[in-house]
Scaffold this active site. Structure first.
Site: not given
Length: 633
Positions: A283, A368, A396
């Site tokens: 990243k 979640e 979710r």
């Protein structure tokens, strides 16, 4: 074949067809140009940076090898798709990235035929790509389907549900694991790259299959060979798990080595059945500051490339900071408190809590559903769990909220961040529905604080309940109300009058109280800060309904099923007849853009609220006058 010239390579590429005409030797300089363009573009507009810098070479290689858009590439989450957007005809649009009317920050099917599936929530790519692969098979099409998923998204259970189904379906699907945190394997080198290129070739695959056919005549020998192969692969490569799902595991390879990427993908493209390619990326690649702190440079505002992001103390605390401070203060008071987040430590304001109370801090990954049921289990045995979660992500885990928390009436506190319009991330991240989908649940208490201090006090109030509760607050800073250190339990289900007026009463839910107060001045309207959506302050509503000619409900939530609907249900049940105007989010998906602009567009700023009330009163007055004339006639 596009030739080298003084014209930048990026200027020569309108879509991937031009990219595929490039000589392979031009791909590395193209990657340099593309990375620099992303840096210059995002520093000028803001957006997701480090994740996009990490996928430049992978994006080039995928579009170079595969015949997009006929071959389908599905990006998981989608915050790594800026290179994809630039190479697929949207380079000029990047100047208005995430602005109203500009290019979206995530893939959208209505934006480009190259965006084969709309994403922004995690762990959906494998399921969608598998659906496309099966559809191609059913229609007899020689079309490839590729899912690009990050190692973080692999923590979501949906990804493994899809892997399980894909292995059984034996569809021609390639899953590319973009591993930018080395969470599955150690860093790789030339030997691993060489082995993977070899293993991805047809010769290796044919030899392995042929060897199995020959060994089939001698079961004991075949069994020994299979055990040896699995043992060796488990030692050398971290792919045993994916092999068990029915995938041919390849990798890991260097995701910034274009020669390796192109060669491997070209070989994989010729293979049939489920393939799993493990790619290691970094990243922030190519920008030293982002490489050193990829979290800081994940989502950025405008900044100067030369000096990087400069920390600035906010003029006033954000709602997220108010929550984070309260969580630490509450944890000091009550040792039963535990904090839970589904991979959003920074975004939800839990950094300080995670450092001060590591034994009571739980980051469960992008899961979640698990976060909610995990909290329910903790609550069963005496803990007081606080689930810090974005409104859009709580969607979710709706089944778990119903069955595992509300049905069992457990004391789980949901600290719901990003309620309402969040701005540049757009419709996938707007918290537009939480009041509607939570209000219908038995046992649930829903609180909508109007400012920073009320947020702290209502969090304290909710924590002291022994039933499910939710405190819902918006993104960003509030009106600047001073936060009181001392905490108090506020009366459950009770609002307060903030302005006394005549004829019109405005019932404000949440942070829109303040534009309501401004709008009320032009009508000398009464304004109530309702605080609670459930239980609704019925006494206050009925009092205002009986003492005024008109009621107005205001909320930064979908009108359908929201707080205004609760008011109408009460009035209907009590057979109180009074005109009611409901103001809130329309029955559409609100686009991306500056939050202030979006609020104005949907009529929820002070001017919009005032204009809506004025037009409604005028229309109602005209209708009443016409009715009187008709009656007189």
């Amino acid at each position: 074949m596009i030739s080298h010239s003084d014209t930048p390579l990026l200027d020569q590429i309108i879509d991937p067809a031009e990219l595929r005409r490039l000589d392979r030797s031009a791909l590395v300089p193209l990657a340099h140009e593309l990375r620099q363009f992303i840096l210059e573009s995002v520093s000028a507009t803001g957006g997701h940076l480090s994740s996009n810098l990490g996928t430049v070479e992978l994006t080039i290689a995928l579009h170079y090898v595969y015949n997009t858009p006929d071959d389908r590439i599905v990006w998981d989450v989608g915050h790594q798709t800026y290179a994809h957007k630039i190479l697929t005809g949207r380079r000029e649009g990047m100047a208005r990235l995430r602005m109203r009317g500009g290019v979206a920050g995530f893939p959208r099917r209505d934006e480009s035929e190259f965006d084969t599936f709309g994403t922004a929530h995690s762990s959906t790519s494998i399921s969608a790509a598998l659906g496309m692969a099966v559809a191609a098979k059913q229609h007899g099409l020689d079309r490839k389907a590729i899912a690009v998923i990050g190692d973080g998204a692999m923590t979501g259970g949906m990804a493994f549900e899809a892997l399980n189904n894909a292995g059984a379906a034996k569809a021609d699907l390639l899953v590319v694991l973009n591993d930018n945190d080395m969470s599955i394997s150690q860093p790789v080198g030339a030997l691993n790259n060489y082995l993977t290129k070899l293993m991805s070739g047809r010769l290796y695959t044919a030899v392995r299959k042929g060897g199995r056919r020959m060994l089939g005549v001698a079961p004991p020998i075949r069994e020994l060979a299979q055990r040896w192969e699995e043992h060796m692969k488990g030692m050398v490569l971290p792919g045993t798990l994916f092999e068990e799902f029915g995938f041919n595991y390849l990798g890991p390879i260097d995701g910034h080595d274009l020669d390796v990427l192109v060669t491997t993908l070209a070989n994989v493209r010729k293979l049939s059945g489920p393939q799993f390619l493990h790619v290691i990326t970094k990243k922030g690649k190519g920008y030293a500051r982002a490489e050193e702190d990829p979290i800081l440079y994940h989502g950025v505002g405008k900044f100067d490339l030369a000096i990087g992001i400069q920390a600035k103390a906010p003029a006033k605390p954000t709602y997220t900071q108010v929550f984070g401070d309260w969580l630490c203060d509450m944890a000091k008071i009550d040792t039963r408190l535990v904090g839970i987040t589904p991979a959003m430590r920074e975004g939800s304001g839990l950094v300080r809590f995670s450092e001060q109370y590591p034994d009571r801090y739980f980051d469960v990954g992008i899961a979640e559903q698990h976060a909610v049921t995990f909290a329910a289990g903790l609550a069963c045995d005496g803990a007081k769990p606080v689930v810090a979660i974005y409104s859009t992500f709580l969607q979710r885990a709706y089944d778990q909220v119903i069955h595992d928390v509300a049905l069992q009436n457990l004391p789980v506190l949901f600290a719901i961040d990003r309620g309402g319009l969040v701005g540049a991330d757009g419709p996938t991240h707007h918290g537009a529905f939480d009041l509607s989908y939570l209000r219908c649940l038995p046992n649930m208490t829903i609180m909508t604080p109007s400012d920073e201090n009320e947020t702290r006090q209502l969090l304290y109030t909710a924590f002291h309940m022994d039933t499910p509760s939710a405190v819902r607050y918006p993104r960003g800073s509030g009106p600047g109300v001073a936060v009181q250190k001392q905490m108090q339990v506020l009366p459950i289900g009770k609002g307060e009058m903030r302005r006394e007026g005549k004829r019109v009463a405005i019932l404000a839910f949440g942070s829109l109280l303040h534009p309501c107060l401004t709008a009320a001045d032009q009508f000398n309207a009464s304004v109530a800060n309702m605080r609670f959506v459930k239980p609704l302050d019925e006494d206050l509503v009925l009092k205002l309904a009986l003492s005024h000619d008109h009621l107005v409900t205001v909320e930064e939530n979908a009108i359908k099923g929201g707080a205004g609907s609760a008011v109408l249900e009460l009035l209907q049940a009590q057979q109180v007849r009074i005109p009611v105007l409901q103001l809130g989010l329309p029955d559409t998906f609100v686009e991306h853009g500056d939050p202030g602009v979006l609020l104005a567009e949907v009529g929820l700023d002070a001017a919009g609220i005032g204009a809506a009330i004025g037009a409604w009163l005028q229309h109602h007055s005209a209708g009443a006058k016409a009715a009187q004339n008709a009656s007189a006639a």
